[in-house]
Design a protein around this motif. Structure first.
Motif, PDB file in Angstrom:
ATOM      1  N   THR A 195     -18.697  13.197  -6.217  1.00  5.99           N
ATOM      2  CA  THR A 195     -19.810  12.247  -6.209  1.00  5.99           C
ATOM      3  C   THR A 195     -20.386  11.986  -4.821  1.00  5.99           C
ATOM      4  N   ASP A 196     -20.007  12.746  -3.815  1.00  8.35           N
ATOM      5  CA  ASP A 196     -20.549  12.554  -2.465  1.00  8.35           C
ATOM      6  C   ASP A 196     -20.437  11.096  -2.009  1.00  8.35           C
ATOM      7  N   LYS A 197     -19.291  10.498  -2.285  1.00 12.09           N
ATOM      8  CA  LYS A 197     -18.971   9.140  -1.830  1.00 12.09           C
ATOM      9  C   LYS A 197     -19.968   8.092  -2.320  1.00 12.09           C
ATOM     10  N   ALA A 198     -20.369   8.238  -3.563  1.00 12.27           N
ATOM     11  CA  ALA A 198     -21.170   7.192  -4.199  1.00 12.27           C
ATOM     12  C   ALA A 198     -20.289   5.983  -4.476  1.00 12.27           C
ATOM     13  N   PRO A 199     -20.852   4.772  -4.494  1.00 18.61           N
ATOM     14  CA  PRO A 199     -20.079   3.601  -4.932  1.00 18.61           C
ATOM     15  C   PRO A 199     -19.490   3.851  -6.320  1.00 18.61           C
ATOM     16  N   ASP A 200     -18.220   3.506  -6.479  1.00 12.89           N
ATOM     17  CA  ASP A 200     -17.518   3.812  -7.721  1.00 12.89           C
ATOM     18  C   ASP A 200     -16.451   2.758  -8.000  1.00 12.89           C
ATOM     19  N   ASN A 201     -15.839   2.861  -9.163  1.00 11.20           N
ATOM     20  CA  ASN A 201     -14.795   1.899  -9.525  1.00 11.20           C
ATOM     21  C   ASN A 201     -13.403   2.499  -9.453  1.00 11.20           C
ATOM     22  N   GLU A 202     -13.269   3.753  -9.030  1.00  8.78           N
ATOM     23  CA  GLU A 202     -11.962   4.410  -9.075  1.00  8.78           C
ATOM     24  C   GLU A 202     -11.075   4.068  -7.882  1.00  8.78           C
ATOM     25  N   GLY A 203     -11.635   4.063  -6.686  1.00 11.21           N
ATOM     26  CA  GLY A 203     -10.822   3.786  -5.509  1.00 11.21           C
ATOM     27  C   GLY A 203     -10.218   2.399  -5.538  1.00 11.21           C
ATOM     28  N   VAL A 204     -10.972   1.450  -6.100  1.00 11.30           N
ATOM     29  CA  VAL A 204     -10.483   0.080  -6.160  1.00 11.30           C
ATOM     30  C   VAL A 204      -9.238  -0.011  -7.037  1.00 11.30           C
ATOM     31  N   LEU A 205      -9.071   0.914  -7.975  1.00 10.06           N
ATOM     32  CA  LEU A 205      -7.868   0.933  -8.803  1.00 10.06           C
ATOM     33  C   LEU A 205      -6.643   1.262  -7.963  1.00 10.06           C
ATOM     34  N   ALA A 206      -6.800   2.138  -6.986  1.00 13.48           N
ATOM     35  CA  ALA A 206      -5.693   2.447  -6.075  1.00 13.48           C
ATOM     36  C   ALA A 206      -5.368   1.239  -5.204  1.00 13.48           C
ATOM     37  N   PHE A 207      -6.410   0.545  -4.718  1.00 10.07           N
ATOM     38  CA  PHE A 207      -6.166  -0.621  -3.873  1.00 10.07           C
ATOM     39  C   PHE A 207      -5.425  -1.709  -4.649  1.00 10.07           C
ATOM     40  N   ILE A 208      -5.808  -1.917  -5.901  1.00  6.82           N
ATOM     41  CA  ILE A 208      -5.140  -2.929  -6.726  1.00  6.82           C
ATOM     42  C   ILE A 208      -3.654  -2.609  -6.850  1.00  6.82           C
ATOM     43  N   ARG A 209      -3.330  -1.339  -7.039  1.00  6.01           N
ATOM     44  CA  ARG A 209      -1.921  -0.936  -7.135  1.00  6.01           C
ATOM     45  C   ARG A 209      -1.196  -1.151  -5.809  1.00  6.01           C
ATOM     46  N   ALA A 210      -1.855  -0.803  -4.709  1.00 10.89           N
ATOM     47  CA  ALA A 210      -1.232  -0.985  -3.394  1.00 10.89           C
ATOM     48  C   ALA A 210      -0.967  -2.458  -3.120  1.00 10.89           C
ATOM     49  N   ALA A 211      -1.942  -3.312  -3.432  1.00  6.48           N
ATOM     50  CA  ALA A 211      -1.771  -4.748  -3.204  1.00  6.48           C
ATOM     51  C   ALA A 211      -0.636  -5.299  -4.060  1.00  6.48           C
ATOM     52  N   ARG A 212      -0.522  -4.830  -5.276  1.00 15.30           N
ATOM     53  CA  ARG A 212       0.601  -5.269  -6.117  1.00 15.30           C
ATOM     54  C   ARG A 212       1.934  -4.891  -5.477  1.00 15.30           C
ATOM     55  N   CYS A 213       2.054  -3.651  -5.012  1.00 21.56           N
ATOM     56  CA  CYS A 213       3.306  -3.211  -4.387  1.00 21.56           C
ATOM     57  C   CYS A 213       3.644  -4.070  -3.168  1.00 21.56           C
ATOM     58  N   LEU A 214       2.640  -4.373  -2.356  1.00 20.45           N
ATOM     59  CA  LEU A 214       2.891  -5.185  -1.162  1.00 20.45           C
ATOM     60  C   LEU A 214       3.287  -6.606  -1.540  1.00 20.45           C
ATOM     61  N   HIS A 215       2.736  -7.126  -2.619  1.00 20.88           N
ATOM     62  CA  HIS A 215       3.183  -8.449  -3.065  1.00 20.88           C
ATOM     63  C   HIS A 215       4.624  -8.389  -3.568  1.00 20.88           C
ATOM     64  N   GLN A 216       4.983  -7.317  -4.259  1.00 19.10           N
ATOM     65  CA  GLN A 216       6.361  -7.177  -4.716  1.00 19.10           C
ATOM     66  C   GLN A 216       7.335  -7.171  -3.540  1.00 19.10           C
ATOM     67  N   ILE A 217       6.932  -6.557  -2.444  1.00 21.93           N
ATOM     68  CA  ILE A 217       7.811  -6.467  -1.278  1.00 21.93           C
ATOM     69  C   ILE A 217       7.846  -7.772  -0.507  1.00 21.93           C
ATOM     70  N   THR A 218       6.679  -8.342  -0.225  1.00 22.13           N
ATOM     71  CA  THR A 218       6.579  -9.466   0.722  1.00 22.13           C
ATOM     72  C   THR A 218       6.515 -10.825   0.063  1.00 22.13           C
ATOM     73  N   LYS A 219       6.080 -10.883  -1.205  1.00 27.38           N
ATOM     74  CA  LYS A 219       5.833 -12.147  -1.923  1.00 27.38           C
ATOM     75  C   LYS A 219       4.724 -12.981  -1.279  1.00 27.38           C
ATOM     76  N   LYS A 220       3.915 -12.370  -0.428  1.00 22.07           N
ATOM     77  CA  LYS A 220       2.840 -13.097   0.242  1.00 22.07           C
ATOM     78  C   LYS A 220       1.669 -13.314  -0.715  1.00 22.07           C
ATOM     79  N   GLU A 221       1.180 -14.553  -0.766  1.00 22.99           N
ATOM     80  CA  GLU A 221       0.079 -14.895  -1.658  1.00 22.99           C
ATOM     81  C   GLU A 221      -1.197 -14.119  -1.329  1.00 22.99           C
ATOM     82  N   VAL A 222      -1.324 -13.681  -0.073  1.00 25.02           N
ATOM     83  CA  VAL A 222      -2.547 -12.989   0.321  1.00 25.02           C
ATOM     84  C   VAL A 222      -2.767 -11.734  -0.522  1.00 25.02           C
ATOM     85  N   TYR A 223      -1.687 -11.091  -0.957  1.00 21.20           N
ATOM     86  CA  TYR A 223      -1.857  -9.859  -1.717  1.00 21.20           C
ATOM     87  C   TYR A 223      -2.267 -10.133  -3.162  1.00 21.20           C
TER      88      TYR A 223
END
Length: 673
Positions: free
Chosen positions: A494-522
């Motif tokens: 898609t030549d780096k068009a705005p999309d909804n797929e990358g945000v799915l990876a970020f959501i997973r990463a933020a969940r993992c970081l919350h599991q590790i740190t328990k920080k509310e920011v995640y």
């Protein structure tokens, strides 16, 4: 708080189409009178203005044309968008800021790009334009939002929502349309509609502006009445756009139709993949499975991949489903797929997995997506996704009594290669060199799959020594993509068009970081990233006009648009049901979080129900295939309607089983207990 009202009749419209213009005339030129009444509200998020608009034909002759109702931002006219940092426009699912209109645009994939200086775009300018008009059902939510005030975050929010359709009494009469204009600093709604300056069917199928079938007809003395809800308030955060979308969701929400139960859908989807898509000789799942003219004989488009489109993103849900269904054959297939990739795909020079295999090249980075890339090499999207799911599979197997040490060792080496090439900002490469693993292209949210993989590896291994760097990366992706409401760079085509797929990876990463740190920011990171994904997720069930979707009562609500480049619903966002559930369960149960919990739970429910009704509940229901078959393409509007029936009629889906698509739904449903 009122609209300016302009119009064109049929003859005048043909002129402005020729001039590539949106210069409508004052409505009075055509004998149209307009009355507007603010009946309640103060323009705030809690209490928007309710404006009743009446357009009447006083001319004594019938009017055929289009009427534009526009809201103008103070001081925005002539401002460059977003280079001039004055206004950013949000038509959910269609326009995000400017769809990167300030970036180089002479690339292979064309998608709507907003640039104020291109006032009368010629076809040679495509896809650049200062304005866009689009039929209402192209948007996931029937609203338009403009942020203006001198910075990307904006200081003033101007927005409205209204029904996407025009009715005569209770009967559907016509589509409306939505509009944004960076030169004028306007958002608006049209009675009748345009796809202007062009109609984007897909990135390589762009049609001229429509001049028939899109006009309203207003008889002499006739009148159209319509209610609008207007927002006009100061804001310090672009997340106010999400606040408006949440209000729009509540106003127009329609649940998906009832179909299969979760248990039935898990069984139907997983058995279809197991019985029809597994290719034993290649130890992969076929990318496409199609029926042939001969009963019981199928054709296969293999397009091998280690993750999306037919590798571990299929194998992992099949592995989990196999245990639930006690299906030995299904389990053996999933394990063979994963073990085959782990044992054979590693590029010893880069310490990264090759993404594909074919007989001519063997293992390589030259998948079907390769010729559309700007830089050849290993893809962070695919490699990070593979390692993330490999670790998910490792955890699942360990919890059920099987330890695959080779899986963990493979993941450890690849994660080390990821970490080595992260840049000073904390961003992982979008593309790694095939020669030595060096990062050669960045600027992509798709590379957040590397962060998700590295964060999950920290959980699995217990090694949190690199946690500060992981947190730095999360901050970078959040501030550079999520906070700007401009997520791009995930699908490889898609030549780096705005999309909804990358945000799915970020959501997973933020969940993992919350599991590790328990920080509310995640959890806060998860919430705002989920809201970004929800902007692509339909809140209502549109009026589908193209079969087979038009014939079976198919529901759009709960399905998410892929990107502004690929305008169809595909099911990848169904895979994060577990993350939505995690947020609801871990967000503090207090008054300040109550609205987020309610909203995300409702979106979760939509997503589950959508998945349970979007595959063949019986043989041939979608015009093809066996029970449990599902494709990736669901055309909710005019976008991506290119598939054809044997007799030449257009179709609103692909006639193929695509295992990665049904596995995305399956992954989410397996999280529902």
């Amino acid at each position: 708080m009122k609209f300016s009202v302009r119009a064109v009749d049929l003859a005048r419209h043909l002129e402005i189409v020729k001039n590539h213009s949106c210069d409508y005339d004052e409505a009075g030129v055509y004998g149209l009178s307009v009355e507007q009444q603010v009946v309640e509200g103060d323009g705030s998020l809690a209490f928007p203005y309710k404006v009743q608009v009446s357009v009447k034909n006083d001319s004594g002759r019938d009017f055929e044309g289009i009427v534009l109702l526009a809201l103008e931002s103070d001081g925005a006219a002539g401002a460059e968008c977003p280079a001039g940092s004055d206004s950013r426009f949000y038509l959910p699912g269609f326009m995000y800021g400017s769809n990167r209109g300030d970036q180089p645009w002479k690339v292979d994939c064309k998608f709507p790009r907003l640039r104020a200086s291109v006032k009368n775009p010629a076809d040679s300018d495509c896809p650049l334009s200062s304005f866009y008009m689009v039929r209402s059902d192209r948007l996931s939510h029937p609203c338009a939002v403009m942020l203006s005030g001198g910075s990307a975050s904006g200081s003033r929010l101007l927005a409205f929502h209204t029904s996407p359709y025009i009715f005569e009494g209770k009967d559907f009469a016509q589509y409306g349309g939505f509009y944004c204009n960076a030169d004028r600093g306007e958002i608006g709604f049209t009675l009748g509609y345009e796809n202007a300056p062009w109609l984007f069917i897909q990135s390589h199928t762009i049609k001229p502006r429509q001049t028939e079938g899109n006009y309203i007809k207003l008889a002499a003395g006739g009148e159209i009445k319509k209610d609008f809800y207007l927002y006009d308030f100061e804001t310090s955060s672009p997340f106010a756009v999400h606040d408006v979308i949440r209000k729009v969701y509540d106003f127009y929400h329609e649940v998906p139709r009832d179909a299969a139960s979760v248990e039935e859908a898990v069984k139907d989807l997983s058995l279809a993949v197991c019985d029809y898509a597994w290719l034993n000789d290649e130890k992969i799942y076929s990318g496409f499975v199609r029926e042939t003219d001969k009963a019981g004989v199928f054709s296969y488009n293999k397009i091998p991949s280690i993750s999306w489109t037919n590798g571990i993103v299929v194998a992992y849900p099949q592995l989990v489903a196999a245990q639930r269904l006690k299906n030995k054959k299904m389990r053996e297939q999933a394990l063979e797929c994963i073990n085959h990739i782990v044992k054979n795909s590693l590029n010893q020079k880069s310490n990264l997995p090759y993404e594909t295999y074919d007989e001519a090249r063997g293992w390589s980075c030259h998948g079907w997506w390769y010729d559309g890339m700007h830089s050849g090499g290993h893809s962070a999207y695919l490699d990070g996704q593979f390692v993330y799911y490999l670790l998910k599979a490792y955890l699942f197997e360990k919890e059920n009594g099987s330890v695959h040490k080779d899986w963990l060792d493979f993941a450890a080496g690849v994660v080390q290669a990821f970490e080595r090439e992260r840049n000073r900002a904390g961003e992982y490469p979008f593309i790694f060199s095939e020669v030595d693993g060096t990062g050669i292209e960045y600027d992509s949210l798709g590379s957040c799959w590397c962060l998700a993989a590295s964060a999950l590896y920290a959980i699995v291994s217990g090694d949190t020594e690199g946690l500060p760097e992981l947190e730095k990366s999360a901050d970078h992706y959040y501030k550079h993509f999520i906070e700007r409401l401009e997520c791009y760079g995930s699908p490889l085509d898609t030549d780096k068009a705005p999309d909804n797929e990358g945000v799915l990876a970020f959501i997973r990463a933020a969940r993992c970081l919350h599991q590790i740190t328990k920080k509310e920011v995640y959890l806060e990171y998860m919430k705002n990233a989920l809201y970004q994904e929800f902007s692509y997720k339909f809140c209502y069930n549109g009026r589908i006009t193209v079969p087979p979707l038009s014939e079976i009562g198919w529901s759009a609500c709960g399905g998410s648009i892929t990107s502004v480049c690929n305008p169809h619903i595909h099911p990848m966002s169904s895979s994060i049901v577990g993350e939505m559930k995690y947020f609801v369960e871990h967000c503090l149960d207090n008054a300040s979080n109550a609205e987020a919990r309610r909203y995300i739970q409702s979106r979760l429910d939509d997503t589950v129900k959508w998945g349970c009704q979007t595959y063949n509940l019986f043989d041939g229901q979608y015009g093809y295939g066996k029970k449990g078959w599902m494709s990736e393409r669901f055309c909710y509007s005019q976008g991506l309607v290119v598939e054809k029936y044997p007799d030449g009629r257009l179709a609103s889906t692909w006639f193929a089983l695509m295992p990665w698509a049904s596995s995305s739904v399956l992954e989410g449903l397996l999280e529902v207990k």
